[in-house]
Scaffold this motif. Structure first.
Motif, PDB file in Angstrom:
ATOM      1  N   MET A   1      22.594  21.861  36.316  1.00  0.00           N
ATOM      2  CA  MET A   1      23.318  22.829  36.137  1.00  0.00           C
ATOM      3  C   MET A   1      24.000  23.549  37.229  1.00  0.00           C
ATOM      4  O   MET A   1      23.615  23.665  38.213  1.00  0.00           O
ATOM      5  CB  MET A   1      22.145  23.916  35.437  1.00  0.00           C
ATOM      6  N   SER A   2      25.353  23.925  36.872  1.00  0.00           N
ATOM      7  CA  SER A   2      26.252  24.681  37.580  1.00  0.00           C
ATOM      8  C   SER A   2      26.592  25.837  37.058  1.00  0.00           C
ATOM      9  O   SER A   2      26.768  26.045  35.909  1.00  0.00           O
ATOM     10  CB  SER A   2      27.350  23.915  38.127  1.00  0.00           C
ATOM     11  N   LYS A   3      26.723  27.017  37.953  1.00  0.00           N
ATOM     12  CA  LYS A   3      27.532  27.943  37.559  1.00  0.00           C
ATOM     13  C   LYS A   3      28.927  28.157  37.286  1.00  0.00           C
ATOM     14  O   LYS A   3      29.623  27.365  38.330  1.00  0.00           O
ATOM     15  CB  LYS A   3      27.009  29.412  38.445  1.00  0.00           C
ATOM     16  N   VAL A   4      29.453  28.561  36.418  1.00  0.00           N
ATOM     17  CA  VAL A   4      30.804  28.683  36.126  1.00  0.00           C
ATOM     18  C   VAL A   4      31.465  29.748  35.643  1.00  0.00           C
ATOM     19  O   VAL A   4      30.631  30.607  34.973  1.00  0.00           O
ATOM     20  CB  VAL A   4      31.219  27.548  35.106  1.00  0.00           C
ATOM     21  N   SER A   5      32.299  30.488  36.496  1.00  0.00           N
ATOM     22  CA  SER A   5      32.898  31.799  36.162  1.00  0.00           C
ATOM     23  C   SER A   5      34.399  31.740  35.830  1.00  0.00           C
ATOM     24  O   SER A   5      35.066  31.042  36.565  1.00  0.00           O
ATOM     25  CB  SER A   5      32.657  32.716  37.514  1.00  0.00           C
TER      26      SER A   5
END
Length: 161
Positions: free
Chosen positions: A1-5
């Motif tokens: 999982m990766s953070k996306v903004s």
């Protein structure tokens, strides 16, 4: 999982996504912005068109991570803050540019981009621009008429199909 903004419809948002998460999935499932439709998953129908950094993009073939840091506008972000319909949305309503409504968000997003690029398109230019959007109901006549009306043009001469 990766953070996306990203900024979606003027609001900063973020979330955790798998690398394979499509932008349309992030918008619909992650942000509950269900106005962007999934029609084909192959970039053929145009129901999923959103604006990414001011340009039209098919959200069913773009990864959410590709939009990291981007400004994204969905159909929910086209209307005014008070709910007033945009000129394109109002023209679609006034000129019956929809029937079942499934393609309508993508058509409106594409039409909005067209009018930004070309404020007074001809009937032929509109039809060419919409080649990536499929409508299975209306035969495009009223869609073209609505887009011409949104551009402030006289629509009485729009040829019937």
């Amino acid at each position: 999982m990766s953070k996306v903004s990203m900024t979606v419809n003027g609001e900063s948002v973020s979330g955790e996504v798998e690398g394979r998460t499509l932008l349309v999935e992030f918008l619909r499932t992650g942000l509950h912005l269900t106005g962007t439709h999934v029609g084909c998953d192959t970039s053929q129908c145009g129901a999923c068109v959103v604006h990414v950094n001011g340009r039209p993009a098919k959200a069913c073939t773009m990864f959410a991570m590709e939009a990291d840091g981007a400004e994204v506008t969905t159909i929910e972000g086209i209307a005014g803050m008070d709910g007033t319909l945009s000129a394109v949305q109002q023209a679609f309503q006034d000129h019956h540019g929809l029937q079942c409504g499934f393609c309508t968000p993508g058509m409106i997003m594409s039409a909005t981009s067209l009018l930004k690029e070309n404020p007074k398109p001809t009937e032929q230019e509109i039809r060419q621009y919409l080649e990536g959007n499929i409508c299975r109901c209306t035969g495009y006549h009223n869609i073209v008429k609505a887009i011409m009306a949104a551009s402030g043009q006289d629509v009485t001469a729009v040829a019937a199909e």
